[in-house]
Every structure is written in structure tokens, then in C-alpha cells.
Design an enzyme around this catalytic site. Sequence first.
Site, PDB file in Angstrom:
ATOM      1  N   GLU B 222      37.221  48.265  46.963  1.00 12.47           N
ATOM      2  CA  GLU B 222      38.494  48.151  47.310  1.00 12.47           C
ATOM      3  C   GLU B 222      38.341  49.811  47.610  1.00 12.47           C
ATOM      4  OE1 GLU B 222      41.418  47.086  44.605  1.00 12.47           O
ATOM      5  OE2 GLU B 222      42.728  46.619  45.885  1.00 12.47           O
ATOM      6  N   HIS B 247      37.571  41.706  48.413  1.00 12.41           N
ATOM      7  CA  HIS B 247      38.118  42.635  49.519  1.00 12.41           C
ATOM      8  C   HIS B 247      36.678  43.387  49.711  1.00 12.41           C
ATOM      9  CE1 HIS B 247      42.012  43.097  47.498  1.00 12.41           C
ATOM     10  NE2 HIS B 247      41.785  44.023  46.288  1.00 12.41           N
TER      11      HIS B 247
END
Lengths: 376, 376
Positions: B222, B247
Site C-alpha cells: 500500500e 492492495h
Amino acid sequence: MWLTIIRKISHRGGTFQLRFMQYPDAKCKWTLISTLRGIDANFDEWLRSQFTMYHENDIDIYKNKTQIWLVFEKTFSAIKGLVTYRPIFEEYFYEVLRLLFEDNVMYLEFRSTLPEMYELNGSTYKSEDTVRFYDDVIEKFKRTHPKFVGARLIYAPDRDNNNQTFNNIASILLNVKVGHPKILAGFDLVGQEDLGAPLLSYLWEVKRIAKLGIDVYFHAGETNWYQSNSDYNVIDAILLGSKRIGHALGLIKHPVALEMIKERNIAIEVCPISNQMLLYVDDLRNHPASFLIANGFPIVISYDDPSLWNVTGLSYDFYITFMAIAGRTADLRLLKQLSINSILYSSLTGDEKKLALQSWETDWGIFIENIHSVIV
Amino acid sequence: MWLTIIRKISHRGGTFQLRFMQYPDAKCKWTLISTLRGIDANFDEWLRSQFTMYHENDIDIYKNKTQIWLVFEKTFSAIKGLVTYRPIFEEYFYEVLRLLFEDNVMYLEFRSTLPEMYELNGSTYKSEDTVRFYDDVIEKFKRTHPKFVGARLIYAPDRDNNNQTFNNIASILLNVKVGHPKILAGFDLVGQEDLGAPLLSYLWEVKRIAKLGIDVYFHAGETNWYQSNSDYNVIDAILLGSKRIGHALGLIKHPVALEMIKERNIAIEVCPISNQMLLYVDDLRNHPASFLIANGFPIVISYDDPSLWNVTGLSYDFYITFMAIAGRTADLRLLKQLSINSILYSSLTGDEKKLALQSWETDWGIFIENIHSVIV
């Protein structure tokens, strides 16, 4: 003595034209710049601000692409009357080459709409003459800068042309090919793709141009819309034999197109600062060129329209590519490859490339020696 | 009668805690909510605004990730004392399931830090008890909603843990595995990766957890920083056998990791609204999931922390994926595949998946019939 006159067109939101004229023409109400300077002490400062889109707080000014493209085109229109006055044009283009040379750019391929030049007495020139002026300046520059390899033209009229204009375009291309064969690199179409007609609608016109033996270097895929007409322009650019492709922002979303790009060895022209300024890629760490670099696709770094974002030379775009787009382990090898790519994917012939690469290698060697001596 | 009391910590910029208490404890100065309501007629409105990061003009408020992560964590801390009061927690989690059920989400895997619950008299519970409360609510909900398949827990403590805490984590996991084997899907670590320690630094701890026979479902990548520690977390998540990865924003910049993801059939948890709210992807048309969809990588759509962006249910993230991330030719088949993926890449066993898919197919059939009857 030259007269510089400004026309204010209030209903077009302050759009104006500049023109050098011996006597103002009767087409509209012209005002002398010297008069305006007398009224407003900050006139020059204001005028200069109209020649660029860059402002300190531009992140708060520019909210969407349609708005920013209007500003973009308005800025071009503000500059136009200034730089199409033939003597100024020659100085202006010489200065372009000089600034690039200072930035160690030894070879240039530039797109031009071949705007009509004019003289103080109001007489105008043809597009072919504009090519001649370019050519003369390049030759003049080369005489005083023997290391400079040269500059070549991609004739790139606005993409919103009808067939009538295409006849004109084809005739210009043919005349340039015959009259100035050395300067002509190829053909392209420019303008906001998301609003204009797709490349496919120019299929027959482009084929006609290809038949003249002229290469194409298309702008294609300057869009965020996946599978829109502008996005599909990338695929048509490949199929139409584009030697390089400008932007191609959605390319990584098309696996088959990626394969074709690799197979045909087509370089993508990456313009990071332009993409950010025109709101295509907000955070350049998310630029699709990261993927292209990671997968060894050939890319070349370009600045698109540098004066519009207050940029001089190519180093800024190289810097952004290195700092934001490439990974943390990227090093001199990336910068070296990007420099080599500029020559490798140019329109130069094999022999010309060889010479340019030799000259570049000497300079690169000196650059490395200098770094080495600083470090040691 | 319950008392609700607020603590204002002015030096932490208005951070506060809520707590239900029979008698206020002596640790700090507490004020009754009813008193604050008496002073300020808009108190409830203000309080509610502290439970979400979403504001109409948030594009002007949130300027960088460190700032937004502070707001993010401050918001969690504002909610905490409210929802960790055991009776409220049970109502709150029941409401979560009900809202998801209304949104046609029939199965849920949720991450929890297993926060400590408390009672009105100040007594507190262990993390294992929190699992029990989750389990009880799920079973209660299933009794009144027989179509609901269930909900499973990914225990996800904060990634900034030292070894001491990891002993505690391992012991909690073991207790949950023994005491509530059906609810435990796996393990993860949460928090802002760009500031925390890399996954690699937990190598031995994660291996210890794997030895307990517990699957890992890591948040990893992320980040916008290519080849940073947080970016490399994606590669370590793959190597550590993560079943899914949350992510993985930089995954598309790692060709070998992409191959491994495909080979090991690891689904990426895509959270479009979260990525935009937390400033990772400004324009969701540039989201890397476009590439993953184009290349047939398995993805599942998730909402991350919906209440923080004022979102109820999963449909908003499906909508964004369909409208912004997928191409214009995407149709019902994409939505169908994404729904199927939610089951296929869950922690359910083969037989459970089969049952869930059968139930889903019935519902999908009804959905299609309904659309068909509207169109015809």
C-alpha cells in the site's frame, strides 16, 4: 521601427492576438503595446504570464481537462502572433536550439503545425516557407555548433481537419519531401484526443500519406478512458505503422498491443511533466511508464510543450523519470539507456545513428570521468 | 442507566475518548455527554463528524499521506470507546452484517485487531473474548438470516509490534484456533506500511504462525514508492505464502512477482475508494487493477474501512471498479466474475465454496431474470 499591437477580444475571455505591423490593419481595433505599457506599469509582467500555463498555485486553478485544454490552447494563441513574425521566429527557434544544446541535447525531432509566417508589411508565407526558415536556422546553428547533430521536423497539423485540408496537408508533405528531404522526419496529428475524431476516421488519408513514403509518429492514447476512442488510437497507431507513439497512457491495459509494441520495437514517447500539467497523471509515481521500464519496453523521454510549464531543456523530464517513475534501484544505467534510446528510436538512418552514437559515447565517457574524479 | 463521558486532550489536537461508565474513573477529567449537549446544541452533529474522514471538501483538506493517516488513526481512536463497550459492540457488529446482507453480501472475511471489550463497571475482556462475541453475533445473525453463509476473522494486529507482543499474538491465535476454529480465516498485520517495519523483519514470527497451521492474508504494497520496503512487502507476502494480498499497488511494476501471483493463483484485494481516500490513487482510471483485469489476474473487491469514507456496503466499490477501472466494453460478465471471485478466493473449504457458489448462482439467476423482465 516596428509596431506591436494588441487586440482584446473581451467575449473570448481575454483572448488576444499580438502582431508586428508597420501600419495596423483595419480588421479590428489594435492598440500599441507602448500605449498599454503607459497605462499599466505591470503590463509586461502580465503579458509574460500569458505565455505560460504555469502558476505557483496551479494545483488550485486547474480542475478538469476541458478547462486546462482551453487554457493550453489560449496560451498557444497568445504566443502565436509573436513567434510567427519571421525575424522573431528565426531568433526564437535559434534560441530553442541553443537552450537544448546547453542542456546537452544534440539532436532534436520536433512537431510543428507549420504556422504561417508574416512580415512587417503584412505579407505572409506558405507552410513550405516555414519549413525553409526552420531549415535555415538549423543549418546556421550547426555552423557555429559543429557538435550539434541536427533537428528534424514531424509535420503535425491539428487533428480536426476535414478532407479538404487533408488535400492541402498531403501537398505540403510532398513539397517538403521534395524541397527539404533532409529535415522531414514524418507526420502526426495533434490536439485533445478525447474531443477530436479517432485516428481510425483518418484511415484513408493516413494511407495516402504513407504511400508518399512518409513515416508516421502518432500522438495516441493521451487519455484516462480505458477502451475509449482515444485509447483505441494506440492500437490504430500500431496498425498504421507508427514508428514511435506519443503518450499511449493506456497501453499497459492492452496485452496484445503490448506484445505488438515489443515485436515491432516501437518506442513510447513519455512526457511526465506534460502528463501531470494536463491532469492525466496526478502522482507521477503512478505513471504507466514504470511498467514499461520494468518490462524493458523502449521509451524515449520528451518534454512535449516545455515553455507552457515553464521548463527549459529536457533534463527536468529526465529528472522526474528517474526520481518518480523509475524504482529506487535505478541508477546511471537507466539514464544511459534513455539517452541511447533518444538516438536509437529517432528517424535518423542507420549510418547517421552510428555517427550520433559515437559522438554521444565520447560525451558520456567525459561525463563519467568527471563524476569519477569528483567522487574519488 | 449508562453514562457516556468524553475526555478532551487539547495537546493532541482535539483527540478524545468515549467511554461508557457507571462511575467515571479517576484517570482523567471526564465530562458527561449530556452536559456537553447542554452547552452545545450541535454537539451530536460534531461528534458524528468525528466518526468519519469524509467531508464534502475533503479534496482541499487532505494534502499528504502522513497527514491523512493521522486523521485516519484519530478517527479510529474516536470510534473505539464507543464500539468496544460490549453491548454496543454486539449491536454494532450485528448492524454491520445486516447492512452487508441488505447489499447482497452473503459471506464476509473481516480483519480485526481484536480490541479489548469492556463493561459498564469497568471490567475488561481478553482478545479471545472479543472473538467469542464476534462468533456469537454471527451465529445469532445466521439464525434469523438462513441465506447468510457466514463471516470469518483475519486477526490483524498493528504491524508495529515487538517480539514480546508477538508472543502474545501467537498465543491468541493458538487459543482462537482451538476455541473457535470455524471463525478463524488467518493472520495479517495492519498500519501505514511506508512508516512501519517491512514484512521481512517479521520473518521468524510469521514462520512461527505458519507452523501453527494458520494461513496469512497480508496487506502489502500500500505505497506509491517503487522498490521501497513497502513495495517489496508484496514480494515477501508472496514468498511467505499469503493466500490473498491486500492492495499490492506496485505489483504491476514487478514482472517476476506477477508471474508468481499467477502461478500461485493469489488474488489481489482491490479497494478503490480506500486507495483514493488515502491518496494512493488520485484518478481511479489510473488504478493498477485495470492492468490486472486486462490480464486476467484474479482480484477481489473490498471496501477496506467503509464507515471512514461514509460508505455502506460493498456496491460502491463494485460501482467504481466497473465505471472507472474496467474498460468501456466491460459488462455483466465482469461483475459476475468479481462476485464469483469473492467466494473462490475466500478461506472457505472446497465443500463450503461449492455450497456458497450454488446459493450465489440461484441469486444471480434471479437477478438476471429481473433485469431481463425489465428490459423486455
